[in-house]
Design a protein around this motif. Structure first.
Motif, PDB file in Angstrom:
ATOM      1  N   LEU A 164     -16.389  86.692  11.414  1.00  0.00           N
ATOM      2  CA  LEU A 164     -16.588  85.283  11.781  1.00  0.00           C
ATOM      3  C   LEU A 164     -15.400  84.416  11.397  1.00  0.00           C
ATOM      4  CD1 LEU A 164     -20.374  84.782  10.935  1.00  0.00           C
ATOM      5  CD2 LEU A 164     -19.318  84.970  13.194  1.00  0.00           C
ATOM      6  N   ILE A 165     -14.782  84.708  10.252  1.00  0.00           N
ATOM      7  CA  ILE A 165     -13.578  83.960   9.877  1.00  0.00           C
ATOM      8  C   ILE A 165     -12.436  84.309  10.821  1.00  0.00           C
ATOM      9  CG2 ILE A 165     -11.837  83.622   8.086  1.00  0.00           C
ATOM     10  CD1 ILE A 165     -14.014  84.022   6.003  1.00  0.00           C
ATOM     11  N   THR A 166     -12.321  85.580  11.163  1.00  0.00           N
ATOM     12  CA  THR A 166     -11.261  86.026  12.079  1.00  0.00           C
ATOM     13  C   THR A 166     -11.399  85.375  13.439  1.00  0.00           C
ATOM     14  OG1 THR A 166     -11.141  88.175  10.959  1.00  0.00           O
ATOM     15  CG2 THR A 166     -10.194  88.042  13.162  1.00  0.00           C
ATOM     16  N   VAL A 167     -12.591  85.467  14.017  1.00  0.00           N
ATOM     17  CA  VAL A 167     -12.779  85.007  15.399  1.00  0.00           C
ATOM     18  C   VAL A 167     -12.791  83.479  15.503  1.00  0.00           C
ATOM     19  CG1 VAL A 167     -15.318  84.948  15.460  1.00  0.00           C
ATOM     20  CG2 VAL A 167     -14.035  85.585  17.520  1.00  0.00           C
ATOM     21  N   ASN A 168     -13.255  82.801  14.464  1.00  0.00           N
ATOM     22  CA  ASN A 168     -13.326  81.341  14.517  1.00  0.00           C
ATOM     23  C   ASN A 168     -12.047  80.641  14.105  1.00  0.00           C
ATOM     24  OD1 ASN A 168     -16.137  80.265  15.221  1.00  0.00           O
ATOM     25  ND2 ASN A 168     -16.614  81.916  13.802  1.00  0.00           N
ATOM     26  N   ALA A 169     -11.229  81.311  13.300  1.00  0.00           N
ATOM     27  CA  ALA A 169     -10.053  80.618  12.771  1.00  0.00           C
ATOM     28  C   ALA A 169      -8.789  81.467  12.807  1.00  0.00           C
ATOM     29  CB  ALA A 169     -10.335  80.152  11.339  1.00  0.00           C
ATOM     30  N   ASP A 170      -8.791  82.591  12.121  1.00  0.00           N
ATOM     31  CA  ASP A 170      -7.530  83.304  11.879  1.00  0.00           C
ATOM     32  C   ASP A 170      -6.821  83.761  13.142  1.00  0.00           C
ATOM     33  OD1 ASP A 170      -8.195  82.883   9.282  1.00  0.00           O
ATOM     34  OD2 ASP A 170      -8.480  84.976   8.736  1.00  0.00           O
ATOM     35  N   MET A 171      -7.581  84.131  14.176  1.00  0.00           N
ATOM     36  CA  MET A 171      -6.933  84.586  15.413  1.00  0.00           C
ATOM     37  C   MET A 171      -6.135  83.479  16.096  1.00  0.00           C
ATOM     38  SD  MET A 171      -7.128  87.783  15.833  1.00  0.00           S
ATOM     39  CE  MET A 171      -6.401  87.807  17.467  1.00  0.00           C
ATOM     40  N   LEU A 172      -6.451  82.228  15.798  1.00  0.00           N
ATOM     41  CA  LEU A 172      -5.713  81.122  16.407  1.00  0.00           C
ATOM     42  C   LEU A 172      -4.265  81.064  15.936  1.00  0.00           C
ATOM     43  CD1 LEU A 172      -8.355  78.239  16.418  1.00  0.00           C
ATOM     44  CD2 LEU A 172      -7.658  79.703  18.315  1.00  0.00           C
ATOM     45  N   THR A 173      -3.959  81.749  14.833  1.00  0.00           N
ATOM     46  CA  THR A 173      -2.569  81.781  14.371  1.00  0.00           C
ATOM     47  C   THR A 173      -1.689  82.615  15.286  1.00  0.00           C
ATOM     48  OG1 THR A 173      -2.947  83.697  12.914  1.00  0.00           O
ATOM     49  CG2 THR A 173      -3.287  81.498  11.966  1.00  0.00           C
ATOM     50  N   HIS A 174      -2.293  83.311  16.238  1.00  0.00           N
ATOM     51  CA  HIS A 174      -1.541  84.070  17.243  1.00  0.00           C
ATOM     52  C   HIS A 174      -1.187  83.193  18.446  1.00  0.00           C
ATOM     53  CE1 HIS A 174      -2.319  88.199  15.554  1.00  0.00           C
ATOM     54  NE2 HIS A 174      -3.263  87.501  14.945  1.00  0.00           N
ATOM     55  N   ALA A 175      -1.535  81.917  18.397  1.00  0.00           N
ATOM     56  CA  ALA A 175      -1.278  81.000  19.515  1.00  0.00           C
ATOM     57  C   ALA A 175      -0.362  79.861  19.077  1.00  0.00           C
ATOM     58  CB  ALA A 175      -2.592  80.427  20.036  1.00  0.00           C
ATOM     59  N   GLY A 176       0.671  79.616  19.873  1.00  0.00           N
ATOM     60  CA  GLY A 176       1.572  78.508  19.587  1.00  0.00           C
ATOM     61  C   GLY A 176       2.748  78.510  20.538  1.00  0.00           C
ATOM     62  N   THR A 177       3.324  77.346  20.749  1.00  0.00           N
ATOM     63  CA  THR A 177       4.518  77.255  21.583  1.00  0.00           C
ATOM     64  C   THR A 177       5.725  77.755  20.780  1.00  0.00           C
ATOM     65  OG1 THR A 177       4.757  74.957  20.879  1.00  0.00           O
ATOM     66  CG2 THR A 177       3.626  75.356  22.976  1.00  0.00           C
ATOM     67  N   LYS A 178       6.871  77.782  21.417  1.00  0.00           N
ATOM     68  CA  LYS A 178       8.056  78.383  20.800  1.00  0.00           C
ATOM     69  C   LYS A 178       8.360  77.804  19.424  1.00  0.00           C
ATOM     70  CE  LYS A 178      12.757  79.825  21.953  1.00  0.00           C
ATOM     71  NZ  LYS A 178      13.805  79.812  23.007  1.00  0.00           N
ATOM     72  N   LYS A 179       8.275  76.506  19.305  1.00  0.00           N
ATOM     73  CA  LYS A 179       8.584  75.885  18.020  1.00  0.00           C
ATOM     74  C   LYS A 179       7.367  75.201  17.387  1.00  0.00           C
ATOM     75  CE  LYS A 179      13.489  75.086  18.943  1.00  0.00           C
ATOM     76  NZ  LYS A 179      14.580  74.075  18.977  1.00  0.00           N
ATOM     77  N   GLY A 180       6.200  75.475  17.970  1.00  0.00           N
ATOM     78  CA  GLY A 180       5.000  74.791  17.489  1.00  0.00           C
ATOM     79  C   GLY A 180       4.011  75.716  16.798  1.00  0.00           C
ATOM     80  N   PHE A 181       3.059  75.121  16.107  1.00  0.00           N
ATOM     81  CA  PHE A 181       2.020  75.850  15.383  1.00  0.00           C
ATOM     82  C   PHE A 181       0.642  75.345  15.801  1.00  0.00           C
ATOM     83  CE2 PHE A 181       5.842  75.860  12.823  1.00  0.00           C
ATOM     84  CZ  PHE A 181       5.954  77.193  12.433  1.00  0.00           C
ATOM     85  N   GLU A 182       0.496  75.161  17.125  1.00  0.00           N
ATOM     86  CA  GLU A 182      -0.733  74.550  17.625  1.00  0.00           C
ATOM     87  C   GLU A 182      -1.989  75.323  17.215  1.00  0.00           C
ATOM     88  OE1 GLU A 182       2.632  73.320  20.362  1.00  0.00           O
ATOM     89  OE2 GLU A 182       1.976  75.172  19.353  1.00  0.00           O
ATOM     90  N   GLY A 183      -1.969  76.641  17.358  1.00  0.00           N
ATOM     91  CA  GLY A 183      -3.130  77.460  17.002  1.00  0.00           C
ATOM     92  C   GLY A 183      -3.426  77.412  15.515  1.00  0.00           C
ATOM     93  N   ALA A 184      -2.378  77.561  14.709  1.00  0.00           N
ATOM     94  CA  ALA A 184      -2.548  77.529  13.252  1.00  0.00           C
ATOM     95  C   ALA A 184      -3.093  76.176  12.803  1.00  0.00           C
ATOM     96  CB  ALA A 184      -1.227  77.825  12.562  1.00  0.00           C
TER      97      ALA A 184
END
Length: 280
Positions: free
Chosen positions: A200-220
């Motif tokens: 639940l922690i992985t699917v709700n939060a941690d996996m979002l760290t795999h998303a972001g633009t080239k210089k951004g941290f949108e998922g994180a």
């Protein structure tokens, strides 16, 4: 000028332990735990049994008499913990109404709720059976965009993220369970298992760290909002006046239970009891 010496945490610990003490680092955790008396907590995760704004909802007819009986059986199991305080996933500003309804329920357990949820079905019954006097809400609402990966040009780990969200089960093979065919008791056992709480922690939060633009941290940054919400809920727990003699039962959606499990496991104040000692 008087110099102020600032000690690092490491220096404090080394000074406290002393170099003469020999620590066996391969010893089990119990051998290294503090002797300070802690407040016992039963941290229990559930799905939302009534109306919910959550994206994922478990099919459950909260008005079905057999379902209500099944919930009350589970409440009787958990009541053996004998909590002195019950905390639930409602906002603190709702406490006056929460407590008034609870007192009314204790006097008349046959009272009807239009669309009962897990608080009214499980927490109230557990409290009635335990003779619990105090009940509070510790929720804190914060929105976060868990769909952020689909709204940006993801240049971090797009392929992995897509594979995972298409079907996360291959990444969590021990979670391959047909929950619809489980009894309510086994569904709740599943919901409180460490493997599922980690998921639940992985699917709700941690996996979002795999998303972001080239210089951004949108998922994180979105994931951080979910961590922040749970930290604020934990802060609400710490606002409740407790003594060492108190025994605290916490009832929340299981993703919050997962975060609280981690927070409590490191706490100098609280000690988490084993849910499965009671859920049987």
């Amino acid at each position: 000028m008087k110099l102020i010496k600032i000690l690092t945490i490491g220096q404090i610990l080394l000074g406290t332990l002393g170099f003469s003490q020999e620590i066996k680092f391969n010893a089990d955790r119990k051998g290294l735990e503090s002797n300070v008396q802690k407040i016992e907590v039963l941290n229990f995760g559930t799905f939302h049994m009534g109306e919910t704004s959550d994206e994922n909802k478990t099919e459950f007819d909260e008005n079905d008499k057999e379902n209500q009986k099944a919930v009350h059986k589970i409440a009787a199991m958990l009541a053996k913990f004998k909590p002195t305080v019950i905390l639930v996933e409602t906002r603190p500003e709702y406490d006056e109404k929460l407590q008034a309804l609870y007192k009314e329920y204790v006097k008349n357990p046959n009272m009807k709720f239009k669309n009962p949820n897990e608080v009214e079905l499980l927490a109230y019954e557990l409290g009635r059976l335990s003779g619990t006097k105090r009940i509070y809400g510790i929720d804190h609402k914060m929105s976060y965009n868990y769909k952020i990966a689909g709204e940006i040009n993801n240049e971090i780990d797009k392929e992995m993220l897509y594979k995972y969200y298409q079907n996360p089960i291959p990444f969590h093979t021990n979670l391959k369970v047909d929950r619809d065919n489980l009894s309510l008791l086994n569904q709740l056992k599943f919901s409180n298992h460490d493997l599922y709480l980690d998921f639940l922690i992985t699917v709700n939060a941690d996996m979002l760290t795999h998303a972001g633009t080239k210089k951004g941290f949108e998922g994180a940054d979105e994931a951080a909002k979910y961590y922040q919400r749970n930290l604020r809920m934990y802060s609400n727990l710490n606002r409740v006046k407790l003594t060492k003699e108190d025994r605290v039962f916490i009832l929340m959606g299981a993703s919050h239970t997962a975060f609280f499990r981690d927070f409590i496991s490191r706490s100098p104040k609280y000690k988490m009891v084993n849910t499965f000692d009671y859920l049987k």
